[in-house]
Design an enzyme around this catalytic site. Structure first.
Site, PDB file in Angstrom:
ATOM      1  N   ASP A   1     -17.797   5.092   2.816  1.00 57.24           N
ATOM      2  CA  ASP A   1     -16.890   4.713   1.732  1.00 57.24           C
ATOM      3  C   ASP A   1     -16.231   5.875   1.014  1.00 57.24           C
ATOM      4  OD1 ASP A   1     -17.045   1.865   1.786  1.00 57.24           O
ATOM      5  OD2 ASP A   1     -19.129   2.076   1.178  1.00 57.24           O
TER       6      ASP A   1
ATOM      7  N   HIS B   1     -27.397   6.814   2.118  1.00 58.65           N
ATOM      8  CA  HIS B   1     -27.417   5.749   3.123  1.00 58.65           C
ATOM      9  C   HIS B   1     -28.847   5.332   3.422  1.00 58.65           C
ATOM     10  CE1 HIS B   1     -26.401   3.428   6.682  1.00 58.65           C
ATOM     11  NE2 HIS B   1     -25.210   3.355   6.130  1.00 58.65           N
TER      12      HIS B   1
END
Ligand code: COA
Length: 377
Positions: A314, A263
């Protein structure tokens, strides 16, 4: 000599704050706040509509406001006939994100109030889009399966209606709760790439449909919302739990990205991932899915050991949606159907801020080239 006027160039705008927002705060240490509320304090206690209200109006609704919002959203889930006709004439092999991108844009053609860019008109549009985006996704799926497009049910909230319209069968209590939580966890996330795209478009005072179309196109990419579809693909490529180690080592050796990991902002575990992991564990009780869950846990352990990175939203979202019997091509459209609340909230905020987002670039090409007429080239 030309003065290049070179500026500090920050590739990927890493660590650059490009807007001020009251909508959400992504804490790099691993927390997410919606308008000041930690999502850990909201999840399981509120419905998706309350979050939509919070993001758009900066406050949680009271009971009367919530009931009115639910009624508005439910009635807006019905699609105009031209949109249904358009979905019916869409080639069935189109990716649903391509279809969504087109149909969001088409919705703008049927807005009779198109010239009204007041805050009130745009808040109404936000409600309409929050209902119609999931309805488009569900209807395209039904049409593609040669099944009837259904009407939303009076007694259902938006999350339950969405999955009902998509699958055509009622949800059990666990599925309803999972769907509600999934949508809440995907509702907003600071200045992520698709929200930024929406804000750039809105900053020119273009209309809300154009801004959301920009966002849908941006979410589609595999480094953003498109990752979850690829997580499922990866899981299908690993035959057994025992093959996880070799498979992941192979990917890392080839310098490939493991989808659903890493991320830009979080230095610690993505707080949404913790919730999604719990939800997927509860949903993956049967033998086949228990195996998928075990593979995911092992992938998480290997990737963390090797790269010190964590799953993002996700990764376990893929497992949740798979357990809800949603085909992987529809994972990103489900993401979009939840993030529409954040996108529209940011578009409203951008209109209020009224500043053109227009950075500059440093020219790195050659200067002073001699022009040669076409006959002599
Ligand atoms: N798999 C393997 N390695 C990864 C990785 C992943 N998914 N994500 C990051 N890394 C590694 C990079 O290779 C790099 O390592 P290095 O310094 O040894 O080269 C390091 O972690 C930093 O990565 P970087 O590319 O600088 O991060 P970023 O902020 O530019 O990218 C993402 C963030 C999300 C685009 C990136 O993590 C990624 O591609 N993830 C996979 C796609 C995905 O899941 N997207 C959904 C995001 S919510």
């Amino acid at each position: 000599m030309v003065n290049s006027g070179e500026k500090v160039c920050i590739r990927g705008l890493r660590d650059v704050a490009a807007a001020e927002t009251r909508i959400s705060f992504v804490d790099p240490l691993g927390a997410l706040y919606y308008a000041g509320y930690n999502i850990d304090d909201l999840i399981g206690k509120v419905c998706y509509e309350e979050i939509f209200h919070l993001l758009i109006h900066n406050k949680l609704p009271n009971k009367t406001e919530l009931e009115a919002l639910k009624t508005d959203l439910r009635s807006e889930m019905k699609l105009p006939d031209p949109i249904l006709d358009s979905l019916r004439s869409t080639p069935k092999n189109c990716h649903p994100m391509e279809v969504l991108r087109t149909e969001v844009s088409r919705l703008g053609e049927y807005d009779e109030n198109r010239d009204d860019n007041s805050e009130q008109a745009n808040k109404k549009r936000a409600t309409m889009l929050a209902a119609k985006v999931p309805a488009i996704v569900a209807s395209f799926h039904r049409i593609r399966q040669n099944e009837k497009v259904l009407d939303p049910k009076e007694e259902y909230g938006l999350a339950e209606n969405f999955l009902y319209l998509f699958r055509g069968k009622p949800l059990d209590a666990e599925e309803k709760d999972a769907m509600e939580r999934y949508m809440i966890l995907h509702a907003d996330h600071g200045l992520n790439a698709s929200t930024f795209a929406a804000r750039v478009t809105a900053s020119t005072f273009s209309d809300m449909y154009s801004a959301v179309t920009s966002a849908v196109g941006t979410l589609k990419g595999k480094l953003h919302g498109g990752a979850s579809e690829r997580v499922m693909h990866m899981l299908s490529e690993v035959p057994h739990l025992d093959d996880v180690e070799e498979y992941i080592q192979g990917m890392l050796f080839d310098r490939k990205r493991v989808m659903g990991f890493g991320h830009r902002i979080y230095l610690a575990e993505d707080p949404r991932s913790k919730h999604l992991k719990k939800i997927s564990k509860a949903l993956c009780q049967n033998e086949h899915r228990a195996d998928l869950y075990a593979k995911c846990k092992k992938i998480q352990a290997v990737v963390h050991r090797e790269k010190k990175i964590y799953p993002n939203v996700d990764f376990y979202a893929a497992l949740v949606l798979n357990a809800l019997d949603i085909h992987s091509e529809f994972f990103t459209p489900f993401f979009a159907s939840s993030r529409i609340s954040g996108w529209t909230a940011h578009i409203l905020e951008q209109y209020a801020d009224a500043v053109l987002i227009r950075p500059t670039s440093n020219y790195v090409g050659v200067y002073e080239r001699n022009f040669v007429p076409i006959e002599e080239r």
